[in-house]
Design an enzyme around this catalytic site. Structure first.
Site, PDB file in Angstrom:
ATOM      1  N   SER A  90       0.851  -1.195   0.000  1.00 42.97           N
ATOM      2  CA  SER A  90       0.000   0.000   0.000  1.00 42.97           C
ATOM      3  C   SER A  90       0.882   1.237   0.000  1.00 42.97           C
ATOM      4  CB  SER A  90      -0.909   0.004   1.233  1.00 42.97           C
ATOM      5  OG  SER A  90      -0.133   0.147   2.417  1.00 42.97           O
ATOM      6  N   LYS A  91       0.224   2.399  -0.018  1.00 45.18           N
ATOM      7  CA  LYS A  91       0.958   3.662  -0.105  1.00 45.18           C
ATOM      8  C   LYS A  91       1.865   3.885   1.096  1.00 45.18           C
ATOM      9  CE  LYS A  91      -2.295   6.060  -3.119  1.00 45.18           C
ATOM     10  NZ  LYS A  91      -3.258   7.179  -3.261  1.00 45.18           N
ATOM     11  N   ARG A  92       1.549   3.240   2.217  1.00 41.97           N
ATOM     12  CA  ARG A  92       2.420   3.452   3.380  1.00 41.97           C
ATOM     13  C   ARG A  92       3.797   2.811   3.185  1.00 41.97           C
ATOM     14  NH1 ARG A  92       2.396  -0.866   6.941  1.00 41.97           N
ATOM     15  NH2 ARG A  92       0.917  -2.532   6.456  1.00 41.97           N
ATOM     16  N   GLY A 111       5.402   3.323   0.412  1.00 50.41           N
ATOM     17  CA  GLY A 111       6.035   4.190  -0.586  1.00 50.41           C
ATOM     18  C   GLY A 111       5.227   4.188  -1.869  1.00 50.41           C
TER      19      GLY A 111
END
Length: 484
Positions: free
Chosen positions: A246-248, A250
């Protein structure tokens, strides 16, 4: 062409092309090319509220940038609504679908009650066995209705997955799922089956997150008396901490990696190895070799881990071995994006501009490094790193030494790496200091950094006037810092 392999990639334009989607597209593309088949691109844009034309454009751009091309399409589901409604009507006529008059409020209340009682909830079939008279009465009352698929209540739905092997789900675990919403819009299950059948898809290759959808779609195909495609579900892609990517973790979109200076060849290579091990176990593998070796039997059941460090390493390998004539246009484009012009900086001397790129090539991990860590080779507008100044400009004698070095270099007849090095070492010997003191200080003066390509090679490329001017300017900065 009756036995022609036909596969498809069907992204939803509700966001940018995720690396997981790109991996799915890549495996479909490789499989089609390996089997001399057809690769179809289909845009699943029936969600009018969330689908955006600019996302479709971004997806197409990302696929083209990666080098993934398609034989047919792009087809747009929003242009094919009549096909879906006709299939829904056929399923209803055959007795495999029925109208559901349950309101959203009623369904939410039932779901909430199940959650309060800590039990799983699925549609309870409230409208499944309604008489035709009751249905007609509700229609006459103007009640809106969805259309649900009538899932068999006995037995199970089994299939042979080309990656995961034999799988089966009890029909009792599958709810009577919606085909058409009350507003007449098709659901994913209806449109995907209609499209796959109409487009004669032979193999459905997609992420393992679709495994729970497959039995529903098989039931629909059987209800229609249609031949089933083969299914292959790809392992999920996890972040380094083994949670869903996921975006967490990167960047997760193809466009973001392009913006970071990742090469399309490197990203394709990296994605190909997320769940697939080619025969021979090579890590750097060109597209032609990927196509020749690709086999679904070599795709792992285990989830793959997206390691950004490995991607950076792989990108650096591609940069390091890329022929200069292929690298130069990419570097020029990247520099231009940062308002830098290598050719103008070197006064139209393309050979010197190319030599500057070559000096950075073995150190660069991304294309962006040419305008970032390598900025001083293409611009006089750069800053001195605070840490480098603190470490390499602390000797009180340096301002005078650097000025003397500038003067000796300016008066030296020859100008190449070897003569520049001789001048510096001669000065160090004359002043009784270590050559390393001057080398490190001059490197910061010329590039702003403590770590850079060979100092003397850079001097040769930059030229006499630029080198002496930068050394003199650095000496003034050193004196100003000492005074403050």
């Amino acid at each position: 062409m009756e036995n022609c392999i036909r596969v498809r990639f069907a992204p939803s334009p509700t966001g940018y092309l995720h690396v997981g989607g790109a991996r799915t597209a890549l495996f479909n593309w490789l499989f089609a090319l390996r089997q001399n088949g057809i690769f179809i691109l289909r845009i699943e844009d029936t969600d009018a509220d969330r689908s955006k034309p600019e996302m479709t454009t971004a997806i197409l751009d990302s696929l083209n940038w990666l080098g993934i091309t398609w034989n047919e399409g792009p087809y747009y589901q929003s242009d094919r609504l009549q096909l879906y409604r006709e299939m829904a009507a056929k399923l209803e006529k055959l007795g495999h679908a029925y109208p559901c008059f349950c309101t959203p409020e009623e369904l939410r209340a039932k779901r909430a009650r199940a959650e309060a009682e800590h039990r799983a909830w699925k549609y309870d079939g409230a409208c499944r066995n309604m008489t035709e008279a009751d249905r007609e009465q509700r229609r006459a009352e103007g009640r809106k209705h969805a259309l649900r698929f009538r899932v068999p209540q006995e037995g199970g739905t089994a299939f042979e997955d080309l990656v995961f092997g034999s799988l089966e789900l009890a029909n009792s675990e599958i709810e009577d799922f919606v085909l058409l919403r009350s507003d007449g819009q098709p659901t994913y299950h209806l449109s995907v089956v209609a499209d796959d059948l109409e487009m004669k898809i032979t193999h459905v290759i997609r992420g393992a997150d679709h495994l729970s959808n497959t039995p529903k779609q098989i039931l629909m195909c059987r209800a229609l008396g249609a031949a089933l495609p083969r299914f292959a579900h790809l392992p999920l892609i996890l972040g380094p901490d083994r949670s869903r990517l996921s975006k967490r973790h990167g960047a997760t979109s193809v466009g973001a990696y392009r913006d970071q200076g990742i090469l399309p060849e490197a990203l394709m290579n990296f994605l190909a190895l997320l769940g697939w091990t080619p025969a021979g176990g090579k890590e750097i593998i060109a597209p032609g070799e990927m196509i020749a070796k690709f086999d679904l039997s070599a795709v792992s059941k285990s989830n793959a881990v997206f390691d950004p460090e490995k991607l950076a390493w792989m990108n650096a390998e591609y940069l390091r071995h890329m022929p200069l004539e292929k690298l130069m246009p990419r570097v020029r484009a990247q520099l231009a994006a940062e308002n830098l012009d290598a050719d103008a900086f070197y006064e139209g001397d393309g050979a010197r501009a190319a030599r500057a790129v070559e000096l950075l090539q073995t150190r660069a991990r991304t294309l962006n490094d040419f305008s970032q860590s390598g900025r001083a080779l293409f611009s006089d507008d750069y800053e001195y790193e605070a840490e480098a100044r603190k470490k390499f400009w602390k000797d009180a004698e340096l301002p005078g030494l650097i000025e003397a070095l500038a003067a000796m270099l300016d008066s030296n007849e020859a100008w190449d790496a070897a003569s520049c090095e001789k001048v510096l070492r001669d000065l160090a010997e004359q002043r009784g200091v270590k050559a390393g003191l001057l080398i490190n200080a001059a490197r910061v003066a010329l590039t702003g950094q403590g770590v850079a390509p060979s100092l003397f090679d850079m001097m040769e490329v930059m030229g006499r006037a630029r080198v002496t001017e930068r050394l003199q300017r650095a000496a003034q900065v050193m004196r100003g810092s000492a005074a403050s």
